[in-house]
Each structure stands twice: as structure tokens, then as C-alpha cells.
Design a protein around this motif. Structure first.
Motif, PDB file in Angstrom:
ATOM      1  N   GLU A   1     -42.234  37.065-101.433  1.00 38.52           N
ATOM      2  CA  GLU A   1     -43.684  36.970-101.270  1.00 38.52           C
ATOM      3  C   GLU A   1     -44.072  36.623 -99.837  1.00 38.52           C
ATOM      4  O   GLU A   1     -45.087  37.090 -99.327  1.00 38.52           O
TER       5      GLU A   1
ATOM      6  N   ARG B   1     -43.964  39.708 -98.064  1.00 38.33           N
ATOM      7  CA  ARG B   1     -45.129  40.525 -98.384  1.00 38.33           C
ATOM      8  C   ARG B   1     -46.363  40.050 -97.615  1.00 38.33           C
ATOM      9  O   ARG B   1     -47.134  40.841 -97.091  1.00 38.33           O
ATOM     10  N   GLU B   2     -46.513  38.715 -97.555  1.00 39.14           N
ATOM     11  CA  GLU B   2     -47.688  38.172 -96.890  1.00 39.14           C
ATOM     12  C   GLU B   2     -47.688  38.543 -95.410  1.00 39.14           C
ATOM     13  O   GLU B   2     -48.703  38.949 -94.851  1.00 39.14           O
TER      14      GLU B   2
ATOM     15  N   ARG C   1     -50.206  40.988 -93.194  1.00 41.76           N
ATOM     16  CA  ARG C   1     -50.905  40.617 -91.956  1.00 41.76           C
ATOM     17  C   ARG C   1     -50.622  41.602 -90.833  1.00 41.76           C
ATOM     18  O   ARG C   1     -51.419  41.742 -89.912  1.00 41.76           O
TER      19      ARG C   1
ATOM     20  N   PRO D   1     -47.971  49.320 -97.545  1.00 43.26           N
ATOM     21  CA  PRO D   1     -47.254  48.607 -98.611  1.00 43.26           C
ATOM     22  C   PRO D   1     -46.457  49.558 -99.503  1.00 43.26           C
ATOM     23  O   PRO D   1     -46.835  50.705 -99.711  1.00 43.26           O
TER      24      PRO D   1
END
Lengths: 460, 582
Positions: free
Chosen positions: B335, B338-339, B343, B348
């Protein structure tokens, strides 16, 4: 410091303000936005680069324009003024009074985002809190410094349960300074009044700090509110050495606000449109529970959330469950059957239970007994669903006993009155009494010596 | 080289003016000098993820390029310590900063002043090369820390110090490698994102015994193996990770709490010093390294934490140790990935995770393994990764990509957990691809009957689930007697063997010998009763209540008392066999 006013607002959306050409803004900084009519609304820097700075607006953006609206940067992040004056007050989502009293002024200001607790500085929570509710005390024991949420559904009596816990929660044989911090996030005014009335009735109000954002008030304040509440709690716990219980109702509204701001920023959405960082964001709230080495105070959190369509795999309860130290889950079926509190024990869990029970805090047989009650109730519920297929007559003798056990268990053990405050010993004895419906030889989770000492089987 | 911040968004900053910056360089960002790493180069700008809270950071603040990739410090003093995701010692931070972690705190990972007792193991004029041991240090009551020649260094020892007390920065030996002099110290550094090299990977043939019956018996992990533990919240991932950290027979345990609860790390810190290693009787903390980047600590450091952990694990492997790494939870690491990817506005992949998630997971688990080391010894890193799939549904990308690269799958089951069957490893869904390779070891070291015993017990459990489906339709009474017996014995296996109470002093750990005895006696009971049932005796009239009680108590029987307990069970069994047959 002379405040520079910027009039370079480029874009206004529902919740965001884009301002051009700001070199001074720092990440997370608080800003004041002044409208043409003199109204002042707060905002916070979400991102900044040489061209554009994005502000999240706490409040209405209606009335803002790109020509006359002025922006001033405060030079610091959002801070709450903390002091004994806070106690007994009711404030809004920005920390301003909503009880008609004077604003709280203090020399001491605390950043509402706090700082992460150093894991090395934490003390393991282990002090049993007696809530007087059997399904919590015996089966999902709450300890000081724990974060134990209530997962509920719309229309279930979670507010009643939260109020009952606040009224009854105490550590047996101890009188210490105990405070309640209440955060009402996007709740309706009836719920808000219910809590305030309950706190007044139980005498908890003079030991309460309440932050309330009503359903009709700006949703962006909901992102600030739990942080204000926890900042106040940290002040009480770590400066005033108090034991603080923080009730946050309803975290689902918080997550909705988070989704709103994320959508407005056009971020890549995660599951069901909630932002990918929701886990981290929720953790920055829930991890502010705990005990610190060398400090007598503690923060216990009981956040409440409603599971959309009672779905526990929905991102909000799911991510919460991964962060918190267990969960108390409400069951619509029990509620329909008139059981209060309608706690679904099989889905509920307290991860810190082992530290809080046993010889030195509750009773030596507590853990074994609760394991056995769990296993027996699970088995009973299994038999119950089997009965629906094959009928009760087809059950074996032993299965019939389990069926009776789980019925009695729901009626006598889980079920209790809103005003009923059971001592832990009463709860445990009640558990033993119910177990005696079953065969003693089935008691595999219980040490033989406890069976002899506490068992209530009649001598054969 | 100094640059300037030109953009800030969460933990990602863009820096302009770093001329010689390279991908993955470590930067010190802003006036507070926040630790960060370059994750993208874009024209004149470097994009960096910051490992500390960026609140308060301003445009135009200076940025310094350290010119080196993000690295960990290696040397004595790691054991027994607790670090954050970028290897800052949390105990030292607490002394310096108090109970809360601010940002911009600079602390050396390893104590520069502490003296360690060094015993040389090589002498002057000896030719040494990478991986060779030049001396050792007693780091803890359990661990002899070997000082080895770093990767890429070789030559003749010109000078080596005498036995005595030295700090980690003092020169212990000087090598002369064809005119090039190298000074060897205890302290070395290694970039976290590169695997430390080995001579050759070896096949997994020895089990990593964990003292957990369901694991050691049915789904074993090999020394140098990799395992995935996916499960919904409340299924007991963390308890299993803790149990393995406590009882697995690795020499060293690196426990990496990634994006999880602070109180869980506290639990380890408060219980491990008091727990004793079952082999040596020494405190478990003396073989443990903790990495804690809890869920509320900066998200980018969470991404770095598992690399910090595995680099430390590899470092001890290179001394010839068997190291076990627990990563709880790799989903939080994913995660974080992913974050940060979000940014950076990258395209994705599935569920918003970046397209390189699978590659990153593969690279990480590939760092596990049993290997012949550069110095000729063998050592291993076993990796156990917890996965936290949303809603417990393992069809999501992190679980699926993890299962592809790991060889053991312990499927945690919410319904088992809800009825308090722990460990809640589902015996029908889980698998271990090591079982066959390890059978030989079990055959030689535990008993010739072991592989057979295990297969028969598993067959009973499989059969139980089939029979249960039929019983749901026709009712229990209509089942043939033989099937009723299977249900009876399978219940014993489930309740008295598979279930294990992590919080009971005795039950928490079962030696492999105890496991063998227990399983053996349960299957003996089956054999005896099967004979009786085949001879016409009805299951409900079997007089086995006492034996069942005795078997149920084996879990709570001390290792040294097992023999006598077994003997009395056998006597009882014979008695019944005789009585009922006659």
C-alpha cells in the motif's frame, strides 16, 4: 509578523481552493481565507509547487470567487489551545465553542496532528476496565490504552451501548481521574443531544470535553474533528496524568469526508472510491491510543462506525479492523430478537484480552472459561443452522444440549438491561452456570483444576 | 551539491538543482534534513520520497545529496535492538526526543562508543578474500558475530589487531590487495535495495521447525524457504508471526512490523526478554532484531522497512547463520508503494497498485534461500510474509502475486478464528510445496513412519469434510459406522492436535518428537477402534471416553512427561481392545 494577503485565487471547487504563485506556503500549513463579505474560513495546504498551491477548505466555499477572495498563511499548522478550561466544554469541528461559552484561550498550543508515539516508548496495555457488560468483560475484555471500535449498522443501538460503557466503565477498586472525550462526527442533533443528556445524567459531563460536528455542518471539519478530540485527550492523558476514554461517533462519516476530498483532488481511487491512503489516514487517528512508559495516564479509544449495508468487508470496517485491537460487532438478528446489547460475539474480538485477564486482574479461570464459551456458542450456532435443515428431532443428544446452551447464553448472558452493571465475578459465574447445561467431558478448553474449582455441574 | 524544493505533495517532493544526482540516491531534504530517496529522475528535477513527516516543509528549502544509495549500517549491536524503517534506533530516539517521534532526528544506527571484545581468527600474511572470517565478537549470549571480509575485497593481511576491546569504527585489520590497501572495521554499510551475493543457492532439505503442530506436521517450511500467511483481520496472522519469532529453530530472527499496530511491537519488547529459547535456555531477545514502522509512522519508511530488515537478515546469513525473517504485513508495504506511485501519477495497474508490484514482490522473496556463502559456509534466510487482503478475499493483487513467488501457503480462515480454533490455518486449503523434499529429513530424524503417519492423518481430515457434506443431507444417524469413526478421530485431530494454545505455557511449543508421539497415538486409537468397528461394534458403544480425555491432555503435558502419559494411554487402549473384542 506582517501577514501577506494573496489575491491570486485561480480556481474554487466545492472543497478546494487553488491559489497561484505562492512561494511561502509550507506543507500542512493553516491559512485564512477572507471572503468579500468579511467572512473568514480556514483552509490547509494539501500540496504546493511554484505554480499553484492547493488548499483544502474547512467550511463552505460558497461565496468565494477568483477576484476578491483573499488568502493569508498563518505560518503554522492547525493547533488546539489546551488547558483545564477545556473540561466540560462543547466545541465544534474547528474547536470553537458551540455551548455559548467564551473561546478557550491558553498559552499552550498543541499541533492537532500530534506526533507518532515511539513504539519503544509504549507500555503494554494490561489494566482491565470493567464495563459491566458481560459480552465485553468476559468475552472481549477491554483494557486501558486499547482501541476497540464498535462496528454497527444503521438503526442498531450502538449509541446506547457507548453511553452505557461511559457510565459504567471503571477499573475495579480504583478511583482515579477519569475523563471522557467525545467526538461527534457528522451526527444528527438528536444523537448529539442523546449523548449530552446521558453524560449529564451520569455525571460524566463535568469530566467531558465534547467536539461536535452536526450532519448539516461542513463536511471538511470532520477531517479535523477526531484530531482535535485526540489532541485534547493527549493533553489530559499525558499532561494531566488522566485516564481518558475517547468516543468517536461515527467514523463512517469521517471516511465519507475523506473520499469527498480525494475525489475533489482527482486522485486515483482505491476500493469503492475511497482513497488508497485511507488505511494510513485512519491509523494516524487510531494509533493515538495507548499508554506511555513512565506516564500514569492512558488513552482508550472506542470509535464507532456504521457498516454500510451491514457489510463487514466494506473498506471502512475492513481497514479499521486491521488497525484497531479488535472489534465489537453488532448483530441485526440479535437486535430483532430483542437482545440488548446485540453483540455478535463470534465476529467480535479483543486482541489485548490476554494481557488484561487472569489471576492478578480478573480471575484465573477467565481465559479458559471465555474460550470454552466461545467454542460452545459457535458449536450451538452451527447446530441451530443445522436444525433449520434437518429439524430438531434428528439431532443427537449432545447437539440438543448445545442448542439449548446457545439459546440460554443469548438470553441470559449476552442480554442485559441498559442499566444493568454486572461485576466481573457475576459475569464469570453466570458463564459457568450456563456451561453446566453441557457435558463436563466436552470442556476441552478448560484446565481440569478450574473445572473442579469453579464448575457448577451437579455431582453425578 | 545543494538543490531546492520546488514541489511538495504528501511524502513526495520534487527537487531542482541536484546536478550529479542518481536514481536511488539518499537525500537530506529541507532545513531539518529529512531522510529521503530519489525514486525518479525527470530532466533537471529529482523526485524523492521522504521517509519522515513532511508537514511544515517549505518550497525553496535546501536539499543535500549524500551521493550514496539508501544503506543500512551493519556490525555488532544489531541484535536486541529496535529500529524504525530507515534503521534509526528507537530506544536512542526516545532518550533524545521523548516518547513521541519528531521529524529530522539524526541518530547513528549503531553505537559508535561501545567497545566490543574482538578475537582475531586470522593472522598476518594470510591471504583472505570476500566472505572469509577474520575474527569474532560475542554479540549476545547466543550470537557470535563474525567479522568477515566485505564483498569485493581480497588480499594479504598486512596487520591485524590483537584480541581486545574495540569500537565499531576502529581499524581491525589492513589488507594489501595488489598494492591497494583496505582497512577492515566492524562497521560496514550495504545499500538496502541490493541483495548481498552468495556463492550458490542450495536446495531446501531441512525443515524450519516452529513448534507449531499444524505447521511442522502438515505444512512445513524449509530452512531458506518462503511462506505466505494471508488472512482477514482477527484471523491470527500476528499471533502466528509472533509464535514463529518465538519458537522457530532459526539462529536469528528479524521481525519486521510494517505498518502495523504499535502495541504489537510493545508486546514483543515486553515479552521476548523474559521468554527462553527452547534450545539454549537463553532469552529470546538475544537472537532477535526488531524493525518497527507502525501504521502511523511515515508511509515511505514503511516501504523501506522490509528492505532494511532483509538486508540485516542477509548480513547474519553471511556469517553462517540460519535467519528467519517475519514481515507483518507485506500488504502495508504494498500500500505504501501504491500511495507513492499515486503521488507520482503513474499509470495504475490492478486495484491502483503500480504495475511493478509483482516484480518488487518477486525480488523480495527471491532474497530468501539456503545458500553456500562466499566464504564457503552455508547459511540461510527464511521469509515468512503476512498478507492482509481486504475483506479477507485473497483474489486481490498482493495475495495473488505473493502466492506466485512463495512455496508455502498458510490459509487463515475467519470461520475457524470465529469459533476460536487457533492457529486458524485451514488444513484443507493450505499447502506446502516443501513437504516431499523434507520427507527424507523427517524419515531420518523423526521416524520412519512419519511420512506415512502424516498422510494418513491428512486423509482422515479430507474424508471428514466429505462425510460432513453427506451428513448435512442425510443426518448423522444414517451414516455408516466406519464413517462415524472417521468423524470421531478427525475431531480428535482437529481439537487436540491442530489446535494449539499460544498462551498456554506448555502447549505454546511442541517439539517434533512430541508431535510424532501425539499423532502416533491418535492414529493407533483409530487402528484399534477400526478393528472393533469392523468386528461389528457400534461407534457409540466404544468405551473410549477415558482415552479421549488422556489424549486431550497430551497438549498440556510437559515434554519430559510425554513418555509415561503415552504408556498409560497404550495400556488403556489394549485393555479396551481386549474387553470389547471378547
Amino acid at each position: 509578523m506582517a501577514k501577506i494577503e494573496y489575491k491570486t485565487v485561480k480556481t474554487v471547487t466545492n472543497v478546494l481552493l487553488f491559489v497561484n504563485g505562492i512561494k511561502e506556503a509550507s506543507y500542512g500549513e493553516l491559512a485564512e481565507i477572507e471572503l468579500e463579505d468579511g467572512r473568514v474560513v480556514n483552509g490547509q495546504v494539501l500540496s504546493t509547487n511554484e505554480e499553484v498551491t492547493v488548499l483544502q477548505v474547512f467550511g463552505e466555499t460558497s461565496g468565494m470567487d477568483t477576484e476578491r477572495t483573499k488568502v493569508r498563511f498563518s505560518g503554522s499548522t492547525f493547533k488546539l489551545q489546551t488547558g483545564p478550561e477545556l473540561i466540560g466544554r462543547v466545541l465544534d469541528g474547528m474547536g470553537k465553542p458551540r455551548d455559548g461559552g467564551v473561546p478557550v484561550y491558553s498559552d499552550q498550543k498543541r499541533d492537532i496532528n500530534g506526533s507518532p508515539i515511539n513504539p519503544y516508548a509504549r507500555e503494554e496495555p494490561s489494566e482491565f476496565i470493567q464495563t459491566g457488560i458481560s459480552s465485553i468483560d468476559c468475552m472481549n475484555t477491554l483494557v486501558r490504552g486499547q482501541k476497540l471500535p464498535i462496528f454497527s449498522g444503521s438503526g442498531l443501538p450502538h449509541n446506547k451501548l457507548a453511553a452505557q460503557i461511559v457510565r459504567q466503565a471503571k477499573i475495579p477498586s480504583k478511583k482515579e481521574n477519569f475523563y471522557v472525550v467525545f467526538g461527534g462526527i457528522g451526527i444528527n442533533s438528536e444523537d448529539a443531544n442523546f449523548f449530552m443528556d446521558e453524560f449529564k445524567k451520569s455525571g460524566a459531563m463535568e469530566r467531558t470535553i465534547a467536539f461536535i460536528n452536526l450532519a448539516a455542518e461542513p463536511s471538511m471539519e470532520r477531517l479535523i474533528l477526531p484530531r482535535l478530540a485526540l489532541t485534547a485527550a493527549e493533553y489530559l492523558a499525558f499532561e494531566k496524568d488522566a485516564h481518558v476514554i475517547v468516543i468517536l461517533v461515527d467514523m463512517t462519516n469521517y471516511c465519507e469526508a475523506l473520499r469527498e476530498i480525494s475525489a475533489a483532488r482527482e486522485e486515483v481511487p482505491g476500493r469503492r472510491g475511497y482513497p488508497g491512503y485511507m488505511y494510513t489516514d485512519l491509523a494516524s487517528i487510531f494509533e493515538r491510543a495507548g499508554k506511555l512508559k513512565g506516564k500514569p495516564g492512558s488513552i482508550t479509544q472506542m470509535p464507532m462506525l456504521t457498516m454500510p449495508s451491514d457489510d463487514i468487508t466494506h473498506p471502512i470496517p475492513d481497514l479499521t479492523g486491521y488497525i484497531t485491537e479488535g472489534q465489537i460487532v453488532m448483530s441485526r438478528q440479535l437486535d430483532k430478537n430483542g437482545i440488548y446489547p446485540p453483540i455478535d460475539l463470534l465476529l467480535s474480538l479483543s486482541r489485548l484480552m490476554n494481557q488484561g485477564v487472569g489471576k492478578d486482574s480478573t480471575r484465573e479461570d477467565h481465559k479458559n472459561l471465555s474460550d470454552q464459551l466461545y467454542a460452545a456458542y459457535a458449536k450451538g450456532k452451527q447446530v441451530r443452522s443445522l436444525t433449520e435443515i434437518v429439524g430438531e428431532d434428528a439431532l443427537s443428544e449432545s447437539d440438543r444440549k448445545y442448542l439449548r446452551f446457545s439459546d440460554e447464553f443469548e438470553k441470559k448472558f449476552i442480554n442485559q438491561d441498559f442499566s444493568e452493571n454486572r461485576k466481573i465475578e457475576e459475569t464469570l459465574d453466570l458463564g459457568w452456570e450456563l456451561l453446566s447445561i453441557l457435558d463436563k467431558s466436552d470442556m476441552k478448553r478448560i484446565k481440569p483444576e478450574f473445572l473442579e474449582k469453579y464448575g457448577k455441574w451437579k455431582q453425578a | 551539491m545543494e538543490g531546492r524544493i520546488i514541489s511538495i505533495s504528501g511524502s513526495v517532493v520534487i527537487v531542482n538543482g541536484l546536478n550529479d544526482a542518481k536514481m536511488n540516491d539518499m537525500l537530506l531534504v529541507g532545513d531539518r534534513g529529512l531522510v529521503s530517496e530519489i525514486i525518479k529522475m525527470d530532466g533537471e528535477n529529482a523526485i524523492a520520497q521522504v521517509y519522515e513527516d513532511t508537514t511544515g516543509l517549505k518550497l525553496g528549502e535546501k536539499v543535500i545529496d549524500t551521493g550514496a544509495p539508501l544503506s543500512v549500517e551493519l556490525g555488532p549491536g544489531l541484535i536486541g535492538s529496535i529500529f524504525d524503517g530507515v534503521q534509526r534506533p528507537l530506544d536512542v530516539i526516545m532518550k533524545k526526543e521523548g516518547q513521541f517521534i519528531g521529524s529530522g532526528v539524526r541518530v547513528d544506527p549503531l553505537d559508535r562508543k561501545r567497545k566490543w571484545h574482538f578475537k582475531p581468527k586470522a593472522s598476518s600474511d594470510q591471504e583472505v578474500e570476500e566472505g572469509d572470517e577474520i575474527g569474532e565478537i560475542k554479540e549476545s549470549s547466543l550470537i557470535k558475530h563474525k567479522v568477515i571480509v566485505p564483498v569485493g575485497v581480497k588480499g594479504k593481511i598486512k596487520k591485524i589487531v590483537e584480541e581486545g576491546d574495540y569500537s565499531i569504527e576502529e581499524v581491525l585489520a589492513v589488507l594489501d590487495g595488489g598494492g591497494k590497501k583496505t582497512e577492515l572495521k566492524m562497521l560496514t554499510k550495504w545499500p538496502v535495495r541490493s541483495a548481498r551475493p552468495v556463492a550458490e543457492k542450495l536446495p531446501p532439505v531441512i525443515p524450519l521447525l516452529t513448534g507449531q503442530r499444524v505447521i511442522d506436521t502438515f505444512f512445513p517450511i524449509a530452512i531458506g524457504g518462503s511462506a505466505a500467511v494471508p488472512g482477514p483481520f482477527g484471523a491470527g496472522k500476528t499471533v502466528i508471526s509472533h509464535q514463529l519469532a518465538k519458537w522457530s529453530d532459526a539462529d536469528i530472527v528479524v521481525y519486521c512490523g510494517t505498518g502495523e499496530r504499535g502495541n504489537e511491537m510493545t508486546e514483543i519488547l515486553s515479552t521476548f526478554p523474559d521468554l527462553k529459547d527452547p534450545k539454549s535456555g537463553k532469552p529470546l531477545m538475544d537472537r532477535t532484531v526488531l524493525i518497527a514502522n507502525t501504521s502511523n509512522m511515515p508511509v515511505a519508511a514503511r516501504e523501506a522497512s522490509i528492505y532494511t530488515a532483509i538486508t540485516i537478515a542477509e548480513y547474519y546469513r553471511d556469517m553462517g547463520y540460519n535467519v528467519a525473517l517475519m514481515a507483518d504485513s507485506t500488504s502495508r508495504w504494498a500500500e505504501a508503494l501504491r500511495e507513492i506511485s499515486g503521488r507520482l501519477e503513474e499509470m495504475p495497474g490492478e486495484e491502483g497498485y503500480p504495475a511493478y508490484l509483482a516484480r518488487r514482490l518477486g525480488e523480495f522473496y527471491e532474497r530468501a534461500g539456503r545458500a553456500k556463502l562466499l566464504g564457503g559456509k552455508t547459511g540461510s534466510v527464511s521469509v515468512i510474509g503476512a498478507v492482509s487482503p481486504p475483506g479477507g478475499d485473497i483474489s486481490e493483487p498482493v495475495s495473488q502475486n505473493t502466492l506466485r513467488v512463495t512455496r508455502v501457503f498458510w490459509a487463515l480462515d475467519a470461520s475457524l478464528a470465529n469459533s476460536r480454533h487457533f492457529p486458524s490455518i485451514n488444513w484443507l486449503n493450505s499447502y506446502s510445496l516443501y513437504t516431499d523434499e523434507l520427507d527424507d529429513w523427517y524419515y531420518k530424524n523423526v521416524g520412519k513412519d512419519w511420512p506415512d503417519l502424516r498422510k494418513r492423518a491428512m486423509a482422515l481430515l479430507q474424508k471428514e469434510s466429505d462425510i460432513n457434506e453427506i451428513a448435512q443431507l442425510v443426518g448423522y444417524d444414517a451414516l455408516p459406522e466406519n464413517d462415524k469413526l472417521v468423524l470421531d478421530i478427525a475431531k480428535i485431530i482437529r481439537e487436540d492436535y491442530l489446535q494449539q494454545n499460544a498462551f498456554d505455557e506448555i502447549d505454546t511449543y511442541s517439539s517434533i518428537e512430541k508431535q510424532h508421539s501425539m499423532l502416533d497415538v491418535i492414529m493407533k486409537l483409530y487402528d484399534v477402534e477400526k478393528q472393533l468397528v469392523d468386528g461389528g461394534i457400534v461407534v457409540s458403544t466404544l468405551e473410549n471416553a477415558d482415552i479421549k480425555q488422556m489424549i486431550a491432555r497430551l497438549r498440556y503435558t510437559k515434554e519430559e512427561d510425554i513418555k509415561s502419559a503415552l504408556a498409560s494411554i497404550r495400556t488403556e487402549m489394549n485393555k479396551i481392545a481386549k474387553a470389547q473384542r471378547g
